[in-house]
Design a protein around this motif. Sequence first.
Motif, mmCIF file in Angstrom:
data_model
loop_
_atom_site.group_PDB
_atom_site.id
_atom_site.type_symbol
_atom_site.label_atom_id
_atom_site.label_comp_id
_atom_site.label_asym_id
_atom_site.label_seq_id
_atom_site.Cartn_x
_atom_site.Cartn_y
_atom_site.Cartn_z
ATOM 1 N N VAL A 194 -6.232 39.982 -38.593
ATOM 2 C CA VAL A 194 -7.392 41.542 -39.048
ATOM 3 C C VAL A 194 -7.271 41.362 -40.472
ATOM 4 C CG1 VAL A 194 -7.714 43.392 -37.787
ATOM 5 C CG2 VAL A 194 -7.420 41.641 -36.530
ATOM 6 N N THR A 195 -5.513 41.859 -40.877
ATOM 7 C CA THR A 195 -5.641 42.734 -42.173
ATOM 8 C C THR A 195 -6.504 42.010 -43.075
ATOM 9 O OG1 THR A 195 -2.890 43.293 -41.186
ATOM 10 C CG2 THR A 195 -3.172 42.905 -43.691
ATOM 11 N N LYS A 196 -6.378 40.363 -43.461
ATOM 12 C CA LYS A 196 -7.056 40.221 -44.165
ATOM 13 C C LYS A 196 -8.532 40.884 -44.303
ATOM 14 C CE LYS A 196 -4.212 35.448 -43.937
ATOM 15 N NZ LYS A 196 -4.181 34.133 -44.204
ATOM 16 N N LEU A 197 -9.332 40.721 -43.235
ATOM 17 C CA LEU A 197 -10.490 40.948 -43.247
ATOM 18 C C LEU A 197 -10.577 42.328 -43.688
ATOM 19 C CD1 LEU A 197 -13.638 40.171 -42.973
ATOM 20 C CD2 LEU A 197 -13.059 41.131 -40.222
ATOM 21 N N LYS A 198 -9.801 43.598 -43.120
ATOM 22 C CA LYS A 198 -9.817 44.625 -43.636
ATOM 23 C C LYS A 198 -9.481 44.744 -44.910
ATOM 24 C CE LYS A 198 -8.258 48.247 -40.912
ATOM 25 N NZ LYS A 198 -8.332 48.399 -40.523
ATOM 26 N N ASP A 199 -8.797 43.857 -45.984
ATOM 27 C CA ASP A 199 -8.411 44.147 -47.968
ATOM 28 C C ASP A 199 -10.346 43.959 -48.163
ATOM 29 O OD1 ASP A 199 -5.931 45.289 -46.858
ATOM 30 O OD2 ASP A 199 -5.566 42.929 -47.197
ATOM 31 N N LEU A 200 -10.515 43.029 -47.325
ATOM 32 C CA LEU A 200 -11.942 42.479 -48.439
ATOM 33 C C LEU A 200 -13.095 43.481 -47.579
ATOM 34 C CD1 LEU A 200 -12.502 38.706 -46.467
ATOM 35 C CD2 LEU A 200 -12.021 39.647 -49.056
ATOM 36 N N LEU A 201 -13.244 44.163 -47.285
ATOM 37 C CA LEU A 201 -14.579 45.370 -46.251
ATOM 38 C C LEU A 201 -14.321 46.320 -47.386
ATOM 39 C CD1 LEU A 201 -13.812 45.411 -42.432
ATOM 40 C CD2 LEU A 201 -14.741 43.555 -43.762
ATOM 41 N N LYS A 202 -15.697 46.460 -47.555
ATOM 42 C CA LYS A 202 -15.961 47.674 -48.498
ATOM 43 C C LYS A 202 -16.650 48.786 -47.587
ATOM 44 C CE LYS A 202 -15.102 45.142 -52.065
ATOM 45 N NZ LYS A 202 -13.614 45.544 -52.947
ATOM 46 N N PHE A 203 -16.273 48.608 -46.138
ATOM 47 C CA PHE A 203 -16.985 50.107 -46.068
ATOM 48 C C PHE A 203 -15.810 49.734 -44.641
ATOM 49 C CE2 PHE A 203 -21.618 49.001 -47.133
ATOM 50 C CZ PHE A 203 -21.711 49.458 -48.358
ATOM 51 N N PRO A 204 -15.852 51.289 -44.191
ATOM 52 C CA PRO A 204 -14.926 51.506 -42.858
ATOM 53 C C PRO A 204 -15.513 50.521 -41.346
ATOM 54 C CG PRO A 204 -15.663 53.174 -43.588
ATOM 55 C CD PRO A 204 -16.073 51.894 -44.695
ATOM 56 N N VAL A 205 -14.781 49.305 -40.918
ATOM 57 C CA VAL A 205 -15.396 49.031 -39.631
ATOM 58 C C VAL A 205 -13.547 48.898 -38.768
ATOM 59 C CG1 VAL A 205 -15.769 47.354 -38.434
ATOM 60 C CG2 VAL A 205 -16.540 47.784 -40.476
ATOM 61 N N ASP A 206 -14.208 49.420 -37.453
ATOM 62 C CA ASP A 206 -12.533 49.445 -36.657
ATOM 63 C C ASP A 206 -12.181 48.049 -36.060
ATOM 64 O OD1 ASP A 206 -10.462 50.390 -34.676
ATOM 65 O OD2 ASP A 206 -11.820 51.373 -33.788
ATOM 66 N N VAL A 207 -11.673 47.011 -36.903
ATOM 67 C CA VAL A 207 -11.688 45.875 -36.590
ATOM 68 C C VAL A 207 -10.734 45.899 -35.687
ATOM 69 C CG1 VAL A 207 -11.596 43.430 -37.975
ATOM 70 C CG2 VAL A 207 -12.422 44.628 -38.641
ATOM 71 N N GLU A 208 -9.525 47.003 -35.662
ATOM 72 C CA GLU A 208 -8.341 46.599 -34.045
ATOM 73 C C GLU A 208 -8.555 46.114 -33.150
ATOM 74 O OE1 GLU A 208 -8.030 48.131 -37.104
ATOM 75 O OE2 GLU A 208 -6.647 47.906 -38.485
ATOM 76 N N SER A 209 -9.752 47.670 -33.225
ATOM 77 C CA SER A 209 -10.276 47.712 -32.282
ATOM 78 C C SER A 209 -11.236 46.653 -30.697
ATOM 79 C CB SER A 209 -11.307 49.330 -31.240
ATOM 80 O OG SER A 209 -10.248 50.630 -32.132
ATOM 81 N N ASP A 210 -11.736 45.760 -31.940
ATOM 82 C CA ASP A 210 -12.750 45.008 -31.543
ATOM 83 C C ASP A 210 -12.239 43.822 -31.279
ATOM 84 O OD1 ASP A 210 -15.224 46.877 -31.447
ATOM 85 O OD2 ASP A 210 -15.934 46.397 -33.766
ATOM 86 N N ILE A 211 -11.381 43.767 -32.444
ATOM 87 C CA ILE A 211 -10.534 41.969 -31.665
ATOM 88 C C ILE A 211 -9.711 41.952 -30.620
ATOM 89 C CG2 ILE A 211 -8.765 41.020 -32.611
ATOM 90 C CD1 ILE A 211 -11.611 40.513 -33.974
ATOM 91 N N LYS A 212 -9.315 43.415 -29.921
ATOM 92 C CA LYS A 212 -8.512 43.425 -28.805
ATOM 93 C C LYS A 212 -9.460 42.864 -27.687
ATOM 94 C CE LYS A 212 -5.550 47.455 -30.409
ATOM 95 N NZ LYS A 212 -5.402 48.652 -29.803
ATOM 96 N N LYS A 213 -11.163 43.035 -27.428
ATOM 97 C CA LYS A 213 -11.490 42.561 -26.557
ATOM 98 C C LYS A 213 -12.155 40.864 -26.533
ATOM 99 C CE LYS A 213 -13.064 47.215 -27.127
ATOM 100 N NZ LYS A 213 -14.338 47.750 -28.259
ATOM 101 N N LEU A 214 -11.912 40.720 -27.713
ATOM 102 C CA LEU A 214 -12.060 39.348 -28.185
ATOM 103 C C LEU A 214 -11.202 38.309 -27.055
ATOM 104 C CD1 LEU A 214 -13.841 37.619 -30.398
ATOM 105 C CD2 LEU A 214 -11.534 37.203 -31.514
#
Length: 523
Positions: free
Chosen positions: A499-519
């Motif tokens: 998740v941390t790696k992906l967030k570093d790559l994203l140029k626009f904000p996305v709430d990745v942490e909240s989504d991944i909790k539901k994976l």
Amino acid sequence: MTFMVVMVKGKMGAVQTIKSSLDQSAEYCNMKQATAVIRALGNENIVRESYSSGVDVLLSLRDLQLGAIGDLKVIVPGRRRQFILGEQETSLYCYKAVLLDAKKQTETFVYHCGVFIVPKARAQEWLFASAEGQWHVVESAKAARLIMVFLDSRHANIDMDIIKKDLSPLVKDLEPGNPEEEAPIPFMMAGDGVKQRDILQEATSELTGPMVVEDVVYENADGDQGSMPEKMFRRLIFGRSSGLVQSEALLIRDPHSDETDKKNKNASATSKKRRSKKGSKNSLRVDHSFLGSSYHSGIISGLSLVASALGAASTSGEKVSTTVIGLGAGCFPMFLRGCLPFVDIEVVELDPLVAELAKKYFGFSVDEQLKVHLGDGIKFVEDSVAANHSVSNGSGSNAIKILIIDVDSSDLSSGLSCPPENFVEDPFLQKAKEFLSEGGLFIINLVSRSSSVREMVVSRLRAVFEHLYSLQLEEDINEVLFASPSERYLDVNNLDAAVTKLKDLLKFPVDVESDIKKLQRLQ
């Protein structure tokens, strides 16, 4: 010995369980017979408890009139039951409905009984689809009893006055107390939440059917954009799915238009007035850093599964091949292009008119990084697989690939709203696996209200792909499925780091942490 069970029908407001006073220790008691009677009473009480608990057993209006949930003339606080309102002999249409007696009986009720009509476009919202949400509606309606009526495709294009006229005699049978002493039952209706609407174009395609492009301001919109008092959104609506909002984009001020207005500040008052009226639309543009659909955010967050491979491609300058089947308004591909600059995107769209509307109204554009192919998505994948075989002579590719299926279905009879059924049948799934070659992600936006259909899709994916994950969105009916033929590119052992790696790559904000909790891992 003969047992006689006596039941007295009273005017109780709820169905009560039967209590036995049978003394099994008495000398005259035949234990075999007594056990049979007690078992029968137990089965009866199970049925009565299920009726009283508000479980989703659909009753008919006739069942209610015969006392299936107790005396209808009496308000029973907290009573909630689903039922079917109307029959062929007694009404023009049938309706799914819910009877709700307010949990707290107070003297502040405005209505002794009310009817609340929910249009199909809003039927799946939490406020109307969940029991908790429905009780909020009861409280805000200030009715001692609320009859919530849900419209569906059978009621499409029917004048609301005809619907109300059809419902009026039906709901009279559900009115509590003495109807002659009470005021007429009021009809209330859930709107579509739109405060302001400006239709930009209506068009009809042989492939997609009627479509509408409109600008809207929602009743609960918040925030402001410069001098704009409220947020405005642009929507693409497909009429074939009862007003499905296919795409939604946020409109923001275009700073280039504002500069043009400043240069013309010395123009005549008349010209300025004419120009400002025209420029109010010209000064707005689609914000391609905004995702209007939560499932699109889920798709982006799910890329955490392959974050290391994406990071390696970004570092090496290698492009990640990403194919999206289904263009819509083009908002998601445009977001993807800006958010992950190292992806090469190919979008496949069946309907040329959809592509034309995307370019005309939603700022969609193509370049070296983003291309559009007009045609059938399944054939595109099949042709790509054949082409790869001829070029590579069967040798595997080292590049990660991503294949995203984001297409709605024109045939809802299969129980699938998204995607069309042939996208989840074995022949295509096998081709999708070949398309990904040695690894990558196959992503499906799945919409089905049928649990059996959903399980069928999952079962088929399990049979083809070695790894399968699901991201279920709580506030939405969409479920995003992520499948991969191998673990070659997967970061499944340490998702937090991914998740941390992906967030570093994203140029626009996305709430990745909240989504991944539901994976959840399905396989």
